[in-house]
Write a protein that holds these residues in place. Structure first.
Motif, mmCIF file in Angstrom:
data_model
loop_
_atom_site.group_PDB
_atom_site.id
_atom_site.type_symbol
_atom_site.label_atom_id
_atom_site.label_comp_id
_atom_site.label_asym_id
_atom_site.label_seq_id
_atom_site.Cartn_x
_atom_site.Cartn_y
_atom_site.Cartn_z
ATOM 1 N N ASN A 1 16.753 15.508 25.990
ATOM 2 C CA ASN A 1 15.367 15.717 25.578
ATOM 3 C C ASN A 1 15.103 15.365 24.119
ATOM 4 N N ALA A 2 15.997 14.611 23.489
ATOM 5 C CA ALA A 2 15.805 14.212 22.094
ATOM 6 C C ALA A 2 14.743 13.125 21.994
ATOM 7 N N VAL A 3 14.032 13.138 20.867
ATOM 8 C CA VAL A 3 13.065 12.090 20.558
ATOM 9 C C VAL A 3 13.532 11.422 19.272
ATOM 10 N N VAL A 4 13.636 10.099 19.309
ATOM 11 C CA VAL A 4 14.018 9.334 18.134
ATOM 12 C C VAL A 4 12.798 8.540 17.691
ATOM 13 N N HIS A 5 12.405 8.710 16.433
ATOM 14 C CA HIS A 5 11.238 8.036 15.884
ATOM 15 C C HIS A 5 11.679 6.810 15.093
ATOM 16 N N SER A 6 10.883 5.753 15.166
ATOM 17 C CA SER A 6 11.205 4.536 14.433
ATOM 18 C C SER A 6 9.939 3.736 14.165
ATOM 19 N N THR A 7 9.969 2.975 13.076
ATOM 20 C CA THR A 7 8.888 2.039 12.771
ATOM 21 C C THR A 7 9.478 0.642 12.705
ATOM 22 N N ILE A 8 8.840 -0.271 13.399
ATOM 23 C CA ILE A 8 9.257 -1.674 13.444
ATOM 24 C C ILE A 8 8.132 -2.493 12.832
ATOM 25 N N THR A 9 8.458 -3.385 11.907
ATOM 26 C CA THR A 9 7.462 -4.292 11.334
ATOM 27 C C THR A 9 8.025 -5.710 11.387
ATOM 28 N N LEU A 10 7.273 -6.606 12.001
ATOM 29 C CA LEU A 10 7.658 -8.016 12.102
ATOM 30 C C LEU A 10 6.516 -8.872 11.584
ATOM 31 N N GLU A 11 6.844 -9.922 10.853
ATOM 32 C CA GLU A 11 5.837 -10.849 10.326
ATOM 33 C C GLU A 11 6.118 -12.252 10.837
ATOM 34 N N ARG A 12 5.047 -12.956 11.165
ATOM 35 C CA ARG A 12 5.135 -14.345 11.608
ATOM 36 C C ARG A 12 3.979 -15.120 10.990
ATOM 37 N N VAL B 1 -1.567 -4.893 15.322
ATOM 38 C CA VAL B 1 -1.448 -6.323 15.084
ATOM 39 C C VAL B 1 -2.501 -6.679 14.048
ATOM 40 N N GLU B 2 -2.068 -7.228 12.911
ATOM 41 C CA GLU B 2 -2.993 -7.630 11.855
ATOM 42 C C GLU B 2 -2.866 -9.134 11.648
ATOM 43 N N MET B 3 -3.995 -9.791 11.423
ATOM 44 C CA MET B 3 -4.025 -11.243 11.253
ATOM 45 C C MET B 3 -4.831 -11.607 10.021
ATOM 46 N N TRP B 4 -4.299 -12.543 9.205
ATOM 47 C CA TRP B 4 -4.996 -13.043 8.026
ATOM 48 C C TRP B 4 -4.857 -14.553 7.971
ATOM 49 N N PRO B 5 -5.884 -15.245 7.457
ATOM 50 C CA PRO B 5 -5.723 -16.686 7.231
ATOM 51 C C PRO B 5 -4.573 -16.920 6.257
ATOM 52 N N SER B 6 -3.798 -17.946 6.521
ATOM 53 C CA SER B 6 -2.689 -18.335 5.648
ATOM 54 C C SER B 6 -2.644 -19.860 5.632
ATOM 55 N N GLY B 7 -3.215 -20.461 4.587
ATOM 56 C CA GLY B 7 -3.356 -21.917 4.577
ATOM 57 C C GLY B 7 -4.241 -22.320 5.737
ATOM 58 N N SER B 8 -3.752 -23.242 6.565
ATOM 59 C CA SER B 8 -4.519 -23.649 7.748
ATOM 60 C C SER B 8 -4.102 -22.855 8.984
ATOM 61 N N ARG C 1 -1.216 -15.598 9.246
ATOM 62 C CA ARG C 1 -0.113 -14.663 9.012
ATOM 63 C C ARG C 1 -0.379 -13.462 9.904
ATOM 64 N N LEU C 2 0.582 -13.129 10.745
ATOM 65 C CA LEU C 2 0.470 -11.998 11.657
ATOM 66 C C LEU C 2 1.505 -10.950 11.255
ATOM 67 N N VAL C 3 1.079 -9.699 11.179
ATOM 68 C CA VAL C 3 1.991 -8.580 10.946
ATOM 69 C C VAL C 3 1.856 -7.635 12.131
ATOM 70 N N PHE C 4 2.986 -7.405 12.800
ATOM 71 C CA PHE C 4 3.044 -6.485 13.936
ATOM 72 C C PHE C 4 3.802 -5.245 13.482
ATOM 73 N N THR C 5 3.192 -4.071 13.628
ATOM 74 C CA THR C 5 3.846 -2.811 13.277
ATOM 75 C C THR C 5 3.783 -1.884 14.478
ATOM 76 N N GLU C 6 4.934 -1.336 14.835
ATOM 77 C CA GLU C 6 4.995 -0.371 15.925
ATOM 78 C C GLU C 6 5.626 0.916 15.407
ATOM 79 N N GLN C 7 4.936 2.017 15.624
ATOM 80 C CA GLN C 7 5.461 3.343 15.327
ATOM 81 C C GLN C 7 5.785 3.962 16.677
#
Length: 158
Positions: free
Chosen positions: A6-17, A108-115, A118-124
């Motif tokens: 019954n343990a819960v393990v918490h984690s945050t994952i952040t990936l950028e593309r 999921v966050e998206m910003w213009p990057s040149g043409s 830039r996507l940043v995905f964060t999962e809690q």
């Protein structure tokens, strides 16, 4: 490491593309059910048993899929916040058979990057009873974001 019952393990994952596509096109790849199914649910070695998507705040997404084994995996998502071309926030649970293995908040966050974009995905995430885990989930998202890149690089159909 031994995980207690019954343990819960918490984690945050952040990936950028960075993708060579506009934020609007990247957003559309998350928003369009046919496109998302191609990069998110389908894949070599996986059989999609169900994929339904209602992309709006309060809308839900359900998918069921299996690999080479008998276990059916499930993903049940509720969209919490959507800003076209900029942000998607969802809460989702994963299951293996009848057993819930995790609950997450994904942004999921998206910003213009040149043409491109830039996507940043964060999962809690909260992983239950030693199932799945941050390393496996991060690897899964690395694969999925790679498949998203392949989808975005493919010629657009009219």
């Amino acid at each position: 490491m031994t995980i207690a019952k019954n343990a819960v393990v918490h984690s945050t994952i952040t990936l950028e593309r960075t993708y060579a596509a506009t934020p609007e096109r990247v957003f559309a790849a998350w928003a369009d059910p046919k496109t998302k199914r191609r990069w998110f649910a389908e894949g070599e070695g996986w059989q999609v048993e169900a994929f339904e998507m209602d992309f709006r705040v309060g809308g839900v997404e359900h998918s069921r899929f299996r690999g080479s084994g008998e276990v059916v995996f499930g993903n049940d998502t509720i969209y919490q916040d959507i800003v076209p071309g900029q942000r998607i926030v969802s809460a989702y649970t994963m299951s293996a058979g009848e057993r819930r293995i995790s609950a997450s908040l994904a942004t999921v966050e998206m910003w213009p990057s040149g043409s491109g974009t830039r996507l940043v995905f964060t999962e809690q995430a909260a992983f239950f009873d030693g199932a799945d885990g941050a390393e496996m989930r991060e690897q899964g998202w690395r694969v999925l974001l790679g498949k998203l890149g392949e989808q975005l690089a493919a010629p657009q159909s009219s």
